[in-house]
Design a protein around this motif. Structure first.
Motif, mmCIF file in Angstrom:
data_model
loop_
_atom_site.group_PDB
_atom_site.id
_atom_site.type_symbol
_atom_site.label_atom_id
_atom_site.label_comp_id
_atom_site.label_asym_id
_atom_site.label_seq_id
_atom_site.Cartn_x
_atom_site.Cartn_y
_atom_site.Cartn_z
ATOM 1 N N ASN A 1 0.800 -1.083 -0.047
ATOM 2 C CA ASN A 1 -0.098 -0.057 0.015
ATOM 3 C C ASN A 1 0.812 1.223 0.128
ATOM 4 O O ASN A 1 0.803 2.059 0.759
ATOM 5 N N CYS A 2 1.403 1.556 -1.368
ATOM 6 C CA CYS A 2 2.370 2.684 -1.289
ATOM 7 C C CYS A 2 2.646 3.052 -2.875
ATOM 8 O O CYS A 2 2.310 2.066 -3.719
ATOM 9 N N HIS A 3 3.098 4.240 -3.004
ATOM 10 C CA HIS A 3 3.247 4.560 -4.342
ATOM 11 C C HIS A 3 4.608 3.808 -4.878
ATOM 12 O O HIS A 3 5.447 3.411 -4.054
ATOM 13 N N TYR A 4 4.599 3.605 -6.065
ATOM 14 C CA TYR A 4 5.806 2.559 -6.527
ATOM 15 C C TYR A 4 7.220 3.172 -6.167
ATOM 16 O O TYR A 4 8.056 2.513 -6.205
ATOM 17 N N THR A 5 7.062 4.687 -6.297
ATOM 18 C CA THR A 5 8.518 5.208 -5.957
ATOM 19 C C THR A 5 9.265 4.757 -4.860
ATOM 20 O O THR A 5 10.230 4.706 -4.699
ATOM 21 N N PHE A 6 8.415 4.645 -3.756
ATOM 22 C CA PHE A 6 8.913 4.321 -2.610
ATOM 23 C C PHE A 6 9.664 2.849 -2.812
ATOM 24 O O PHE A 6 10.773 2.673 -1.717
ATOM 25 N N MET A 7 9.083 2.204 -3.451
ATOM 26 C CA MET A 7 9.748 0.765 -3.718
ATOM 27 C C MET A 7 11.303 1.040 -4.395
ATOM 28 O O MET A 7 12.297 0.260 -4.015
ATOM 29 N N HIS A 8 11.236 1.727 -5.312
ATOM 30 C CA HIS A 8 12.605 1.859 -6.020
ATOM 31 C C HIS A 8 13.637 2.604 -5.107
ATOM 32 O O HIS A 8 14.736 1.944 -4.814
ATOM 33 N N GLU A 9 13.072 3.532 -4.282
ATOM 34 C CA GLU A 9 14.153 4.083 -3.235
ATOM 35 C C GLU A 9 14.443 3.357 -2.083
ATOM 36 O O GLU A 9 15.696 3.120 -1.956
ATOM 37 N N ARG B 1 19.079 10.841 -4.554
ATOM 38 C CA ARG B 1 18.480 12.132 -5.342
ATOM 39 C C ARG B 1 18.768 11.885 -6.820
ATOM 40 O O ARG B 1 17.740 12.350 -7.525
ATOM 41 N N GLU B 2 19.560 11.373 -7.348
ATOM 42 C CA GLU B 2 19.450 11.049 -8.744
ATOM 43 C C GLU B 2 18.515 10.116 -9.263
ATOM 44 O O GLU B 2 17.955 10.051 -10.449
ATOM 45 N N LEU B 3 18.322 8.996 -8.566
ATOM 46 C CA LEU B 3 17.204 8.131 -8.745
ATOM 47 C C LEU B 3 15.839 8.925 -8.733
ATOM 48 O O LEU B 3 15.026 8.678 -9.780
ATOM 49 N N ARG B 4 15.718 9.928 -7.970
ATOM 50 C CA ARG B 4 14.356 10.604 -7.993
ATOM 51 C C ARG B 4 14.248 11.333 -9.256
ATOM 52 O O ARG B 4 13.198 11.423 -9.812
ATOM 53 N N GLU B 5 15.336 12.052 -9.544
ATOM 54 C CA GLU B 5 15.355 12.937 -10.889
ATOM 55 C C GLU B 5 14.856 11.835 -12.242
ATOM 56 O O GLU B 5 14.215 12.237 -12.821
#
Length: 370
Positions: free
Chosen positions: A166-174, A344-348
């Motif tokens: 139950n979270c946005h997919y970007t949390f998984m990448h981070e 930070r670069e991943l988020r970009e």
């Protein structure tokens, strides 16, 4: 001098760049939506991608196909229908739709003009997974299909997993990219410290390399069985035994472990698929390939131990990313203070390759009447 409150500072920072948690997955890629074993011959299964309902249909003969999961007549899910030859019939009035989504029969219409059909989606099966291409179907012909761990390599044994988070997919990448969070897993793995070895990046990928140093606690049994026992150096710094390489190659993520000679030991491939329209629920699909030991059948003996161990690790990660999502829900925007350069670069990268929510998706096209 007037002081700016932290909350106002956060808001000002957020206004300068897209909120990562409001960046949708780019639909112009191949996404897994089910396991092949979930859709038996002569059956249908309903799945969703970012709130879009999709019916997977497997005829008794011929390959599987995917259609928009709503009959245009009364909007009843086609996944509740009946497979009849190379068609699926709506369970309500029996309207029949073929592989292309075209309506090919309305039982009570006679020879009259048939109504509009539904959208069809490009579909592929590989590695025991069913993939659909939810975006522009023309791009499906040229967008590269992902390499799925070592599913075709007999030297490896592969484990499947598909947890819903139950979270946005970007949390998984981070979470996976940032190996500095090993403190979270101290009960499962003992006291270990990540050592950042370097990175690589491109227009659609970013990669980080780590090794680990144990500072206390015993080496877990599952780790010892797969990688071998690491010597106790009585407090001295451990040499690099294995290298862990984590790569987000949009929209997928991989984790590969090699030994000190560069030989591959473990290969993980994962995709994080948004389920709901707001993309706050993620269906994960993963393939974990482990090199078979030289001792015959040893991998079968250690497989349950490995499964138990990886599941315990994942449950800790699941709890923490759901806490992050809950914190976002409280304030409605991203207040994370990120200091690790690779993240930070991943988020970009995720912002650059994704789709901000203010970009309206194209409506589902209908097939023209036959």
């Amino acid at each position: 001098m007037n002081q700016i409150s932290p909350a106002l500072a956060d808001t000002a920072s957020e206004a300068r760049q897209p909120d990562l948690r409001r960046v949708n997955s780019n639909p112009d890629f191949w996404y897994p939506v089910a396991w092949s074993s979930d859709v038996r011959k002569g059956k249908t299964v309903g799945v969703t991608f970012a709130g879009i309902p999709i019916a997977l249909v497997r005829p008794e003969e011929g390959g599987l196909f995917a259609l928009y999961d709503r009959c245009p007549h009364r909007q009843v899910p086609l996944s509740q229908g009946i497979v009849n030859g190379q068609t699926v019939r709506c369970c309500y009035h029996g309207w029949a739709f073929g592989r292309s989504g075209r309506c090919i029969d309305v039982p009570y219409l006679g020879k009259g003009k048939l109504p509009n059909g539904v959208r069809s989606y490009p579909v592929r099966e590989a590695g025991g997974l069913i993939f659909v291409f939810p975006g522009d179907p023309e791009k499906a012909k040229t967008v590269p299909f992902p390499k799925l761990a070592q599913t075709d390599n007999p030297a490896f044994k592969t484990r499947h997993f598909s947890p819903r988070v139950n979270c946005h997919y970007t949390f998984m990448h981070e979470n996976l990219m940032d190996m500095n969070h090993q403190f979270l897993h101290r009960r499962q793995m003992g006291q270990i410290k990540a050592r950042f070895l370097g990175q690589d990046r491109g227009e659609d990928f970013i990669e980080a390399r780590y090794s680990f140093m144990r500072s206390g606690g015993q080496q877990p049994l599952a780790e010892r069985l797969i990688f071998g026992k690491h010597k106790d150096l009585n407090g001295r710094e451990q040499p690099v035994e294995e290298v862990v390489t984590i790569r987000t190659e949009y929209p997928y993520q991989t984790l590969r472990i090699t030994d000190k000679d560069g030989d591959l030991i473990m290969d993980l491939w994962a995709a994080y698929v948004p389920v709901d329209k707001d993309q706050r629920v993620t269906q994960s699909f993963g393939l974990l390939s482990v090199l078979r030991p030289k001792t015959p059948l040893l991998i079968d003996v250690i497989w349950p131990v490995l499964g138990w161990f990886t599941n315990r690790i994942f449950l800790e990660d699941k709890d923490i990313v759901e806490m992050e999502q809950a914190a976002w829900n409280e304030v409605g925007y991203d207040r994370n203070v990120e200091i690790f350069p690779i993240v930070r670069e991943l988020r970009e990268l995720l912002v650059r390759c994704g789709c901000p929510q203010d970009v309206k998706p194209a409506p589902e096209p209908e097939k023209k009447p036959a």
